[in-house]
Design an enzyme around this catalytic site. Structure first.
Site, PDB file in Angstrom:
ATOM      1  N   CYS A 167       6.675  -5.420  15.204  1.00 47.60           N
ATOM      2  CA  CYS A 167       5.938  -4.523  16.518  1.00 47.60           C
ATOM      3  C   CYS A 167       4.496  -4.918  17.069  1.00 47.60           C
ATOM      4  CB  CYS A 167       6.198  -3.129  15.662  1.00 47.60           C
ATOM      5  SG  CYS A 167       7.625  -2.638  15.794  1.00 47.60           S
TER       6      CYS A 167
ATOM      7  N   SER B  69      12.464   6.239   7.427  1.00 46.31           N
ATOM      8  CA  SER B  69      11.832   5.924   8.862  1.00 46.31           C
ATOM      9  C   SER B  69      11.916   4.035   9.502  1.00 46.31           C
ATOM     10  CB  SER B  69      10.248   5.979   8.774  1.00 46.31           C
ATOM     11  OG  SER B  69       9.791   6.004  11.155  1.00 46.31           O
TER      12      SER B  69
ATOM     13  N   ASN C  47      -2.780   5.271  16.546  1.00 42.80           N
ATOM     14  CA  ASN C  47      -4.148   4.367  15.077  1.00 42.80           C
ATOM     15  C   ASN C  47      -4.697   2.935  16.210  1.00 42.80           C
ATOM     16  OD1 ASN C  47      -4.375   6.844  13.625  1.00 42.80           O
ATOM     17  ND2 ASN C  47      -1.692   5.853  12.956  1.00 42.80           N
TER      18      ASN C  47
ATOM     19  N   SER D 165      11.438   4.903  15.142  1.00 40.07           N
ATOM     20  CA  SER D 165      10.505   4.713  15.867  1.00 40.07           C
ATOM     21  C   SER D 165      11.031   4.612  17.297  1.00 40.07           C
ATOM     22  CB  SER D 165       9.891   3.962  15.053  1.00 40.07           C
ATOM     23  OG  SER D 165       8.830   4.568  13.805  1.00 40.07           O
ATOM     24  N   LEU D 166      10.641   4.954  17.844  1.00 44.04           N
ATOM     25  CA  LEU D 166      11.479   5.173  19.805  1.00 44.04           C
ATOM     26  C   LEU D 166      10.075   4.189  20.709  1.00 44.04           C
ATOM     27  CD1 LEU D 166      14.284   5.595  20.840  1.00 44.04           C
ATOM     28  CD2 LEU D 166      13.258   7.255  22.002  1.00 44.04           C
ATOM     29  N   HIS D 167       9.436   5.058  20.548  1.00 48.66           N
ATOM     30  CA  HIS D 167       8.196   4.885  21.695  1.00 48.66           C
ATOM     31  C   HIS D 167       8.350   4.371  22.500  1.00 48.66           C
ATOM     32  CE1 HIS D 167       6.919   5.230  17.346  1.00 48.66           C
ATOM     33  NE2 HIS D 167       7.047   3.505  16.751  1.00 48.66           N
TER      34      HIS D 167
ATOM     35  N   GLU E 143       0.852  -1.383  -0.011  1.00 55.84           N
ATOM     36  CA  GLU E 143      -0.189  -0.115  -0.064  1.00 55.84           C
ATOM     37  C   GLU E 143       0.823   1.347   0.060  1.00 55.84           C
ATOM     38  OE1 GLU E 143      -3.630  -2.215   2.303  1.00 55.84           O
ATOM     39  OE2 GLU E 143      -2.569  -0.625   3.359  1.00 55.84           O
TER      40      GLU E 143
ATOM     41  N   GLY F 251       6.712  -1.971   5.880  1.00 51.61           N
ATOM     42  CA  GLY F 251       8.654  -2.550   5.979  1.00 51.61           C
ATOM     43  C   GLY F 251       9.373  -1.773   6.269  1.00 51.61           C
ATOM     44  N   GLU F 252      10.038  -3.042   6.679  1.00 51.53           N
ATOM     45  CA  GLU F 252      11.472  -1.632   7.310  1.00 51.53           C
ATOM     46  C   GLU F 252      13.109  -1.585   6.702  1.00 51.53           C
ATOM     47  OE1 GLU F 252      12.338  -0.627  10.447  1.00 51.53           O
ATOM     48  OE2 GLU F 252      14.225  -0.092   9.461  1.00 51.53           O
TER      49      GLU F 252
HETATM   50  N1  SAH Z   1       9.634   0.066   9.986  1.00 54.09           N
HETATM   51  C1  SAH Z   1      10.005   1.646   9.518  1.00 54.09           C
HETATM   52  C2  SAH Z   1       8.950   1.574   8.504  1.00 54.09           C
HETATM   53  C3  SAH Z   1       7.108   2.411   9.157  1.00 54.09           C
HETATM   54  S1  SAH Z   1       6.833   3.950   9.748  1.00 54.09           S
HETATM   55  C4  SAH Z   1       9.783   2.127  11.209  1.00 54.09           C
HETATM   56  O1  SAH Z   1       9.235   1.474  12.285  1.00 54.09           O
HETATM   57  O2  SAH Z   1       9.955   3.330  11.021  1.00 54.09           O
HETATM   58  C5  SAH Z   1       5.541   3.870  10.373  1.00 54.09           C
HETATM   59  C6  SAH Z   1       5.652   4.476  11.588  1.00 54.09           C
HETATM   60  O3  SAH Z   1       4.304   4.222  12.534  1.00 54.09           O
HETATM   61  C7  SAH Z   1       6.408   4.168  12.881  1.00 54.09           C
HETATM   62  O4  SAH Z   1       7.144   5.108  13.733  1.00 54.09           O
HETATM   63  C8  SAH Z   1       5.664   3.325  13.550  1.00 54.09           C
HETATM   64  O5  SAH Z   1       6.253   2.489  14.590  1.00 54.09           O
HETATM   65  C9  SAH Z   1       4.070   4.133  13.608  1.00 54.09           C
HETATM   66  N2  SAH Z   1       2.956   3.164  13.738  1.00 54.09           N
HETATM   67  C10 SAH Z   1       3.036   1.243  13.839  1.00 54.09           C
HETATM   68  N3  SAH Z   1       1.823   1.147  14.052  1.00 54.09           N
HETATM   69  C11 SAH Z   1       1.528   2.441  14.813  1.00 54.09           C
HETATM   70  C12 SAH Z   1      -0.063   2.437  15.513  1.00 54.09           C
HETATM   71  N4  SAH Z   1      -0.739   1.751  15.714  1.00 54.09           N
HETATM   72  N5  SAH Z   1      -0.321   3.948  15.606  1.00 54.09           N
HETATM   73  C13 SAH Z   1       0.367   4.760  15.299  1.00 54.09           C
HETATM   74  N6  SAH Z   1       1.500   4.207  15.045  1.00 54.09           N
HETATM   75  C14 SAH Z   1       2.266   3.332  14.869  1.00 54.09           C
END
Ligand code: SAH
Length: 369
Positions: free
Chosen positions: A132, A220, A319, A243-245, A108, A186-187
């Site tokens: 994740c 990212s 989301n 993407s730290l989180h 997508e 994807g990563e």
């Molecule tokens: N794999 C890479 C590229 C994907 S970017 C990465 O993780 O950075 C997609 C972004 O959306 C990432 O920052 C990811 O952590 C975040 N993401 C994934 N699921 C999400 C969700 N349910 N709600 C908000 N952000 C989300």
């Protein structure tokens, strides 16, 4: 497809997508054209048609004799993406496209039109191996890496749609794609070579490429440290998003499983080296998950880690994804988190999440057909 539930770095072996002009550097295009028995200048003509005129119908390449046109189109401009469907929301300003690739895999991309820019969010892999738990893409595992041309073609397809007026009307200056974010499925850094090649095609000046500014490309990553280091050495002036989180290893080990391999401190060190080398502000992505990572003490810890660095924090209200037990943070907790970030002098924005209604927002791309 690989088994969901574990980290997958190496993509499963599959048949390769057909070779396409956008996989090749300009000199390689000339060599390919010569191999096909044609004059080298045909490569430039073909590049101009693809990257500048955005042609998808070889018959439109009227400056090529028809036999040459057919041969070159067949060999160097094979169709890579077949539209499965397009879904729009935000009054037509956001459009998600589901594409079928040559081998049936689906991916997508999301086109977002703003008053002052148009951003294309692209996929770099069919599926994802990073697992994740809050991200829909991770749940099905990794199908395969995409080729550079499959990545670039998502942007070219978006540019064609804009040119044809298929998105809701906007001001004149947003009729071209200005920004590309590698934030789809994807990563990107697990498909390093194709992603860097795609960045070059997107940013090489026309007609060799699409001529976008490197500064308007965001890559990212979950934080694959050796790949971040490799990217630093490319000296591309792109934006690196991490993407730290979570600011602590204990929580991040569960939210971003690759953290068991490369810890928060190592990931941030690699990010700061990228910032030093490129003078580009690193973007820290932080999904706000209610009662999981949104506590005041975590805001303070994040502030301490980031303080004094060339960095910007993007908070993403979580989301919804199918089967996930988590939800977005309460507004009051989000406000407090922002306040604490700012009190450390770290710039922060809360992302305006586009495309939720069409499962096109961050973490919702799953390409169910
Ligand atoms: N794999 C890479 C590229 C994907 S970017 C990465 O993780 O950075 C997609 C972004 O959306 C990432 O920052 C990811 O952590 C975040 N993401 C994934 N699921 C999400 C969700 N349910 N709600 C908000 N952000 C989300």
């Amino acid at each position: 497809m690989t088994v969901p539930g574990k980290l997958t770095f190496a993509a499963p072996r599959r048949a390769k997508p057909p070779r396409h002009l956008a996989d090749l550097a300009p000199a390689e295009r000339k060599a390919a054209v010569v191999d096909l028995g044609e004059k080298p200048f045909r490569a430039t003509q073909l590049s101009t048609h693809y990257f500048s005129h955005l042609v998808d119908d070889p018959a439109a390449m009227t400056d090529l004799p028809s036999a040459t046109r057919d041969l070159l189109a067949r060999e160097l401009l094979p169709p890579l993406l077949t539209p499965v469907r397009h879904l729009t929301c935000d009054g037509g300003a956001t459009r998600k496209s589901v594409w079928r690739l040559f081998d049936g895999a689906t991916v997508e991309s999301v086109l977002m039109r703003y008053p002052d820019r148009v951003t294309m969010c692209v996929s770099s892999q069919a599926g994802c191996g990073m697992n994740c738990p809050f991200c829909a893409t991770g749940q099905a595992g990794l199908t395969r890496n995409m080729s550079a041309a499959e990545i670039v073609e998502q942007v070219v397809a978006g540019a064609r749609s804009l040119r044809r007026g298929e998105l809701a009307d906007g001001p004149q200056r947003s009729d071209r794609i200005s920004n590309v974010v590698f934030m789809g499925m994807g990563e990107p850094l697990a498909n390093y070579r194709a992603v860097v090649t795609a960045v070059r095609r997107l940013t090489d000046p026309a007609p060799d490429g699409l001529g976008l500014s490197q500064r308007n490309i965001t890559v990212s990553t979950v934080g694959l440290v050796p790949a971040v280091e490799r990217l630093t050495d490319e000296n591309l002036k792109v934006t690196l998003a991490v993407s730290l989180h979570a600011p602590d290893d204990e929580l991040r080990d569960t939210l971003v499983p690759v953290n068991t391999r490369w810890k928060v401190a190592e990931v941030l060190d690699a990010a700061w080296r990228f910032a030093d080398r490129t003078s580009r502000r690193v973007s820290i992505e932080y999904a706000m998950i209610k009662d999981i990572n949104d506590q005041a003490w975590r805001a303070d810890l994040l502030g301490q880690l980031l303080k004094g660095h060339l960095v910007h924090v993007n908070l993403i209200p979580l989301n919804p994804t199918p089967g996930s037990k988590w939800t977005a943070s309460r507004p009051a907790d989000e406000r407090e988190f922002v306040r604490r970030r700012e009190s450390h002098g770290v710039p922060v924005t809360v992302r305006d999440t586009r495309g939720r209604e069409i499962d096109g927002a961050c973490g919702q791309l799953a390409a169910t057909s």
